[in-house]
Scaffold this active site. Structure first.
Site, PDB file in Angstrom:
ATOM      1  N   SER A   1       0.841  -1.204   0.000  1.00  0.00           N
ATOM      2  CA  SER A   1       0.000   0.000   0.000  1.00  0.00           C
ATOM      3  C   SER A   1       0.872   1.248   0.000  1.00  0.00           C
ATOM      4  CB  SER A   1      -0.935   0.001   1.218  1.00  0.00           C
ATOM      5  OG  SER A   1      -0.183  -0.005   2.412  1.00  0.00           O
TER       6      SER A   1
ATOM      7  N   ASN B   1      -1.744  -1.676  13.282  1.00  0.00           N
ATOM      8  CA  ASN B   1      -3.199  -1.467  13.242  1.00  0.00           C
ATOM      9  C   ASN B   1      -3.604  -0.137  13.879  1.00  0.00           C
ATOM     10  OD1 ASN B   1      -3.051  -3.985  12.191  1.00  0.00           O
ATOM     11  ND2 ASN B   1      -4.040  -5.037  13.903  1.00  0.00           N
TER      12      ASN B   1
ATOM     13  N   THR C   1     -39.585  25.493 -12.109  1.00  0.00           N
ATOM     14  CA  THR C   1     -39.920  24.185 -11.540  1.00  0.00           C
ATOM     15  C   THR C   1     -40.171  23.297 -12.753  1.00  0.00           C
ATOM     16  OG1 THR C   1     -42.287  24.652 -11.433  1.00  0.00           O
ATOM     17  CG2 THR C   1     -41.011  25.141  -9.449  1.00  0.00           C
ATOM     18  N   HIS C   2     -39.744  22.064 -12.673  1.00  0.00           N
ATOM     19  CA  HIS C   2     -39.826  21.144 -13.829  1.00  0.00           C
ATOM     20  C   HIS C   2     -39.080  21.718 -15.037  1.00  0.00           C
ATOM     21  CE1 HIS C   2     -43.111  19.240 -11.512  1.00  0.00           C
ATOM     22  NE2 HIS C   2     -43.469  20.495 -11.273  1.00  0.00           N
TER      23      HIS C   2
ATOM     24  N   SER D   1     -13.182  24.039 -29.259  1.00  0.00           N
ATOM     25  CA  SER D   1     -13.368  22.771 -29.954  1.00  0.00           C
ATOM     26  C   SER D   1     -12.297  22.647 -31.021  1.00  0.00           C
ATOM     27  CB  SER D   1     -14.755  22.752 -30.598  1.00  0.00           C
ATOM     28  OG  SER D   1     -14.778  21.853 -31.689  1.00  0.00           O
TER      29      SER D   1
ATOM     30  N   LYS E   1     -16.782  27.421 -30.867  1.00  0.00           N
ATOM     31  CA  LYS E   1     -17.173  26.847 -29.583  1.00  0.00           C
ATOM     32  C   LYS E   1     -16.422  27.432 -28.401  1.00  0.00           C
ATOM     33  CE  LYS E   1     -19.829  23.940 -28.926  1.00  0.00           C
ATOM     34  NZ  LYS E   1     -19.809  22.504 -29.215  1.00  0.00           N
TER      35      LYS E   1
ATOM     36  N   ASN F   1     -16.665  26.010 -24.706  1.00  0.00           N
ATOM     37  CA  ASN F   1     -17.377  24.955 -23.965  1.00  0.00           C
ATOM     38  C   ASN F   1     -17.154  25.056 -22.461  1.00  0.00           C
ATOM     39  OD1 ASN F   1     -18.413  23.750 -26.303  1.00  0.00           O
ATOM     40  ND2 ASN F   1     -16.515  22.609 -26.637  1.00  0.00           N
TER      41      ASN F   1
ATOM     42  N   GLU G   1     -18.579  20.733 -16.652  1.00  0.00           N
ATOM     43  CA  GLU G   1     -18.874  19.339 -17.015  1.00  0.00           C
ATOM     44  C   GLU G   1     -18.005  18.371 -16.211  1.00  0.00           C
ATOM     45  OE1 GLU G   1     -18.583  19.088 -21.335  1.00  0.00           O
ATOM     46  OE2 GLU G   1     -19.695  20.965 -21.463  1.00  0.00           O
TER      47      GLU G   1
ATOM     48  N   TYR H   1      -9.054  -5.948  13.232  1.00  0.00           N
ATOM     49  CA  TYR H   1      -8.427  -5.543  11.975  1.00  0.00           C
ATOM     50  C   TYR H   1      -8.456  -6.670  10.956  1.00  0.00           C
ATOM     51  CZ  TYR H   1      -5.116  -4.051   8.480  1.00  0.00           C
ATOM     52  OH  TYR H   1      -4.552  -3.702   7.279  1.00  0.00           O
TER      53      TYR H   1
ATOM     54  N   GLN I   1      -7.116  -1.972   4.305  1.00  0.00           N
ATOM     55  CA  GLN I   1      -6.065  -1.243   3.594  1.00  0.00           C
ATOM     56  C   GLN I   1      -6.603  -0.568   2.334  1.00  0.00           C
ATOM     57  OE1 GLN I   1      -2.026  -2.978   3.283  1.00  0.00           O
ATOM     58  NE2 GLN I   1      -2.361  -2.923   1.066  1.00  0.00           N
TER      59      GLN I   1
HETATM   60  N1  ARG Z   1      -0.771  -1.555   5.537  1.00  0.00           N
HETATM   61  C1  ARG Z   1      -1.747  -1.915   6.508  1.00  0.00           C
HETATM   62  C2  ARG Z   1      -3.009  -1.105   6.196  1.00  0.00           C
HETATM   63  O1  ARG Z   1      -2.882  -0.226   5.442  1.00  0.00           O
HETATM   64  C3  ARG Z   1      -1.284  -1.543   7.875  1.00  0.00           C
HETATM   65  C4  ARG Z   1      -1.816  -2.437   8.922  1.00  0.00           C
HETATM   66  C5  ARG Z   1      -1.284  -3.810   8.726  1.00  0.00           C
HETATM   67  N2  ARG Z   1      -1.706  -4.675   9.796  1.00  0.00           N
HETATM   68  C6  ARG Z   1      -1.647  -5.991   9.653  1.00  0.00           C
HETATM   69  N3  ARG Z   1      -2.091  -6.652  10.651  1.00  0.00           N
HETATM   70  N4  ARG Z   1      -1.229  -6.570   8.543  1.00  0.00           N
HETATM   71  O2  ARG Z   1      -4.081  -1.374   6.687  1.00  0.00           O
END
Ligand code: ARG
Length: 457
Positions: free
Chosen positions: A22, A109, A154-155, A276, A282, A284, A289, A316, A321
């Site tokens: 992560s 955690n 309205t509408h 455009s 144009k 735009n 949007e 956990y 993650q």
């Molecule tokens: N990278 C983990 C997360 O983002 C951190 C916690 C990991 N804890 C574990 N018990 N593997 O949630």
């Protein structure tokens, strides 16, 4: 090798490593991770779990890691999984085995939960600033161009004439409530999970109140399992974003409509328009949007976050993650949309496209009914008379400008010369002085109320 590899003989499969890391997303919160560690180690030293010398070495090492991450001198390998391991392993490389004491009485955690809350506190502040900027630009626009006549729809059919300011204030109040919702969600975000450890607390004599105080949280979370397993505060923030995105999207949609020649109410600023590649004429409203389009991913974020947690046994689970990618994107996207919306409102120009079009327009039909009701006719009957006058004019291919006093009297003897004073669009607007009505006095009263909320911040 990972910091947790004691009971393993081989490393993870290469594809597992790529699948489970992560770091990419987590690196957005390395500052918070280091702040959390600094508070934790200070608390550890105060309760005697590390010596003051050890604390100093660890704190200096953490600042060195911070510097390296800021400059890019340290680009952690994905084998380290996440930001917590990236910081801790680099710390140990820099300061030696004493760095390993940092992880006493904590777990990734509670660390990840802490980091996210710190990240949220910072970015909810940025989001609120974006909302406030938008609110300011709306109020400025009300003050500069609010006395422009437009139909209230309205509408999407013309309903009654109103001041543009009345219309813009409806959005201003929505944005104000988005700010209130954000401030309320912050109360649940502003709590410290640190020291919950994996989920069960710790036998070490830690002081959770102290690390909470050092990090500037309002209070520690009472239950260690709740602290690491709950994400309802994340859901709340994502919901605030989703609701705000709805407001921004409606407003963007109106800018798209209003900037067409068919409506002609606004001309978008050049800085927020695009051309455009084939049609030279144009101009735009792409910014509007995109604001409308990005709503989808913000809604998607909320949906993903809710779904992610719905079947999770306590405490956990690694599923959690996945939360950051959605949450961060929802917060960043909503803030960007609010900032762009503020820019659009600051730079567009307002055209008086409707004053002439509303002369004699049937959007004054309610005026005729209100006129008769003011003279004592039951509103239902008055409504009927006014409706038959609309039909009379329509049958002749015209509008209320065809009406003479004689024609009016054929429909009701209650009509008098003064009725023509009711058939002036601006008079119709100004007559609506009821609280929250479109009269200019009500518009300025609301502007003052909303300006006060901005001054509070
Ligand atoms: N990278 C983990 C997360 O983002 C951190 C916690 C990991 N804890 C574990 N018990 N593997 O949630």
């Amino acid at each position: 090798m990972a910091l947790w590899d004691g009971r393993f003989e081989g490393g993870p499969a290469a594809e597992m490593q790529a699948f489970s890391e992560s770091l990419g997303v987590d690196l957005q919160m390395f500052e918070q991770d280091i702040d959390g560690s600094l508070a934790h180690v200070r608390m550890l030293s105060e309760v005697g779990l590390v010596s003051e010398d050890e604390r100093q070495v660890i704190a200096d090492g953490l600042e060195a890691v911070r510097g390296e991450l800021r400059s890019g001198a340290y680009a952690p390998d994905i084998a380290l999984e996440d930001v917590h391991m990236a910081v801790e392993s680099r710390l140990i490389e820099l300061v030696g085995a004493v760095g390993g004491k940092l992880h006493t009485a904590r777990s990734r955690n509670d660390q990840v939960a802490t980091d996210m809350r710190l990240w949220l506190k910072l970015h909810m502040g940025h989001l609120d600033a974006a909302f406030a900027a938008l609110l300011t630009s709306l109020l400025d626009r009300v003050e500069s161009d609010g006395r422009t006549l437009i139909p209230g729809f309205t509408h999407l059919q013309r309903g009654q004439p109103i001041w543009l300011g009345h219309h813009l204030l409806a959005y201003a109040w929505m944005i104000h409530r988005d700010r209130q919702r954000l401030a309320d969600a912050l109360k649940r975000v502003d709590q410290s999970p640190l020291g919950a450890c994996a989920m069960a607390g710790t036998p070490h004599p830690i002081d959770r109140d102290r690390s909470c105080e050092l990090l500037g949280f309002a209070s520690p979370i009472e239950n260690a399992m709740d602290a690491v397993a709950s994400r309802d505060h994340v859901h709340e923030v994502a919901a605030v974003c989703a609701i705000a995105a709805t407001h921004l999207s409606r407003m963007a949609e109106e800018l798209v409509l209003w900037s067409t020649p068919e409506f002609g109410v606004v001309r978008m600023g050049e800085g927020y328009s695009t051309g455009s590649s084939i049609m030279p004429q144009k101009r735009n409203p792409d910014a509007a949007e995109l604001v409308r389009g990005k709503t989808g991913r913000v809604y998607g974020g909320l949906q993903a976050l809710l779904t992610m947690v719905k079947g999770l046994p306590l405490a956990y689970n690694r599923d959690l993650q996945e939360d950051r990618e959605q949450l961060f994107d929802a917060v960043h996207t909503t803030a960007a949309c609010a900032r762009i919306s503020a820019g659009m409102w600051r730079t567009l120009t307002v055209n008086d496209a409707y004053t002439a079009r509303l002369e004699g327009d049937f959007s004054l039909a309610t005026e005729l009914a209100d006129y008769l009701a003011a003279k004592g006719l039951p509103f239902r009957d008055a409504h009927h008379v006014s409706g038959s006058l609309v039909k009379w004019c329509e049958d002749r291919g015209g509008n209320f400008k065809l009406l003479t006093l004689d024609v009016l009297r054929e429909h009701s003897p209650l009509f008098d010369e003064d009725v023509f004073g009711w058939l002036i669009p601006t008079a119709a607007v100004e007559r609506r002085t009821s609280r929250g009505g479109t009269a200019w006095s009500e518009v300025t009263r609301q502007v003052a109320l909303l300006r006060e909320t901005l001054a509070d911040a």
